[in-house]
Structures are given as C-alpha cells and as structure tokens.
Design an enzyme around this catalytic site. Structure first.
Site, PDB file in Angstrom:
ATOM      1  CG  LEU A 102      -1.809  -1.007   1.266  1.00  0.00           C
ATOM      2  CD1 LEU A 102      -2.643  -0.916   2.690  1.00  0.00           C
ATOM      3  CD2 LEU A 102      -2.947  -1.084   0.194  1.00  0.00           C
ATOM      4  CG  ASP A 103       0.541   4.206  -2.833  1.00  0.00           C
ATOM      5  OD1 ASP A 103       1.331   3.283  -3.307  1.00  0.00           O
ATOM      6  OD2 ASP A 103      -0.385   4.713  -3.462  1.00  0.00           O
ATOM      7  CE  LYS A 104       5.663   8.740   4.315  1.00  0.00           C
ATOM      8  NZ  LYS A 104       6.415  10.306   4.002  1.00  0.00           N
TER       9      LYS A 104
END
Ligand code: URA
Length: 236
Positions: A102-104
């Site tokens: 998952l993106d930051k």
C-alpha cells in the site's frame, strides 16, 4: 527437526552465540527436560521454555494489519518507519512479508505472511483476488465515472481491467472501488484518468478478508484458522 540453537536464533531470542550460551547454562527446556546441547535436534512443535517461560515457536505466521498513514510497506528503510516496525521483531526474523504494498499515505488492510507461495499466488495477475478500497476524491463522481471504470481505463502503459465504482449515497466525492489487479498506484491512476485526484485511500477488503473493525491504525492480529483457509481457498 531443527537444531535447537538455530530455532531459537531464528525466533530472534538472541544471536546463535547468545542462545548457545543460554542453552549450555540449562536455561532452556524441551518438552519438560533441560537440554544443554545447542546442537540438539528439536521438533518445531516441541514445547520449549526459556527461564521457565513457554516460547511461541511457530515459524509460520499470518497477520492482518491496519496500516496507518505515514508508514512504508517495505521490509526495512533507513529513514522511514515500515510496517515491519509495527510488529514484534520475531515476525521479521521468521520472514513474515507484506502481501503486495500500500502507498505510504494509504491506510487499511495489509496482510503479511511467512508463506511465500501463498503470497505469490495472492498477487498473481491471473488469480483475480478482489481488493476493495474506500476513496475520497477532490470533486463529485457521476454515472459517467462508473461507466468508465466498468469499461476498463486506459492508463497509458496498460489498460486497467474493468472495475466496480460504487459512489456513496451521501457524498458524491466518496466511493468504493473494487479492483482485482494490483499495479503500482493503480487506484490513484484510475481516478487521475477520469480527472479526479484521490485525497484519501483506505483498503477495506483483500479477497475474502475484511479489515477487523476491532483494529485501530497500527494494530494487528494473527489470522484465524478460518480466515487462512478462506485465503488459501481463494487462490487454489
Ligand atoms: N492503489 C493505489 O493507488 N495505492 C494504493 O496504495 C493501493 C492501490
């Protein structure tokens, strides 16, 4: 069977030298008996204690984490906290790895497993494991957007497979998106392709598993037997 010192070192109890010293001092028991030989062959299912406390010796573990914003989905990073920092060190030591990323700034359900084969299968493009995200975007969504998502969006380097966009009844800037691919920044790029910018993105579901409502950001728990069976069943 595994060498006792190797098992304890793998479980991050200490370095091979340190656990060897603990064993030689008689601090370790295996199935009720003190074992002073670090090289003793030991079953992974044996009951092992250190200083009288029973150790959790499971080498296979599967975790559901509520990923908070600001944390990287990576095994390690020199500067930023990673999802592995949210778990006790033993999970890194036994090779528990995130399933995809998952993106930051994305929050929500992230699975981690020591089972490399299961991990691989869950991410394989042909397996069609649905992921459900709750997105908020910068401007209202309409039936045109629903159609565009359902038709499959051209993202330049690839065409996203048809996806379900379900606009919230009470807020046209909110929607649930169901995709079964997992390309880099996929959901954000799909919204960019229809002139919308994602402001928040939260994963609610991965395949048959839903993020446990009892977990808050940064909290985690191991999967139940039923959840693990459902996950395996989804990619059989
Ligand atoms: N799609 C994105 O754009 N970001 C994520 O973190 C997950 C899916």
């Amino acid at each position: 069977m595994i060498r006792l010192d190797r098992l304890l070192a793998t479980l991050a109890i200490g370095s091979r030298t340190e656990v060897g010293a603990m064993i030689r001092k008689g601090r370790v028991t295996v199935d009720g008996a003190a074992v002073r030989d670090p090289g003793a062959q030991t079953a992974e299912t044996a009951a092992i204690t250190l200083d009288g406390a029973l150790l959790d010796t499971r080498l296979q573990r599967h975790v559901m984490l509520y990923k908070p914003a600001g944390v990287l989905t990576a095994a390690c990073d020199k500067k930023l906290p990673t999802v592995m920092n949210l778990l006790p060190p033993v999970y890194t030591a036994i090779g528990c790895m995130p399933v995809g990323r998952l993106d930051k700034d994305t929050t929500g359900l992230l699975l981690l497993t020591t089972d490399g084969e299961l991990n691989h299968r869950l991410l394989a493009p042909g397996r069609h494991v649905d992921k459900v995200y709750l997105a908020t975007v910068d401007a209202p969504l309409s039936a045109q957007h629903v159609k565009a998502f359902a038709a499959g969006l051209d993202l330049g380097d690839f065409t996203a497979a048809p996806a379900l966009l379900d606009i919230a009844a009470d807020d046209p800037c909110k929607a649930r998106v169901t995709v079964h691919e997992g390309k880099f920044h996929q959901v954000k790029r799909m919204f960019e392709a229809v002139n919308r910018t994602v402001q928040t993105l939260h994963r609610e579901r991965f395949g048959p598993l839903t993020l446990d409502a009892a977990l808050g950001p940064g909290q985690w728990r191991e999967l139940t037997e039923d959840e693990l069976a459902a996950l395996r069943g989804a990619v059989r």
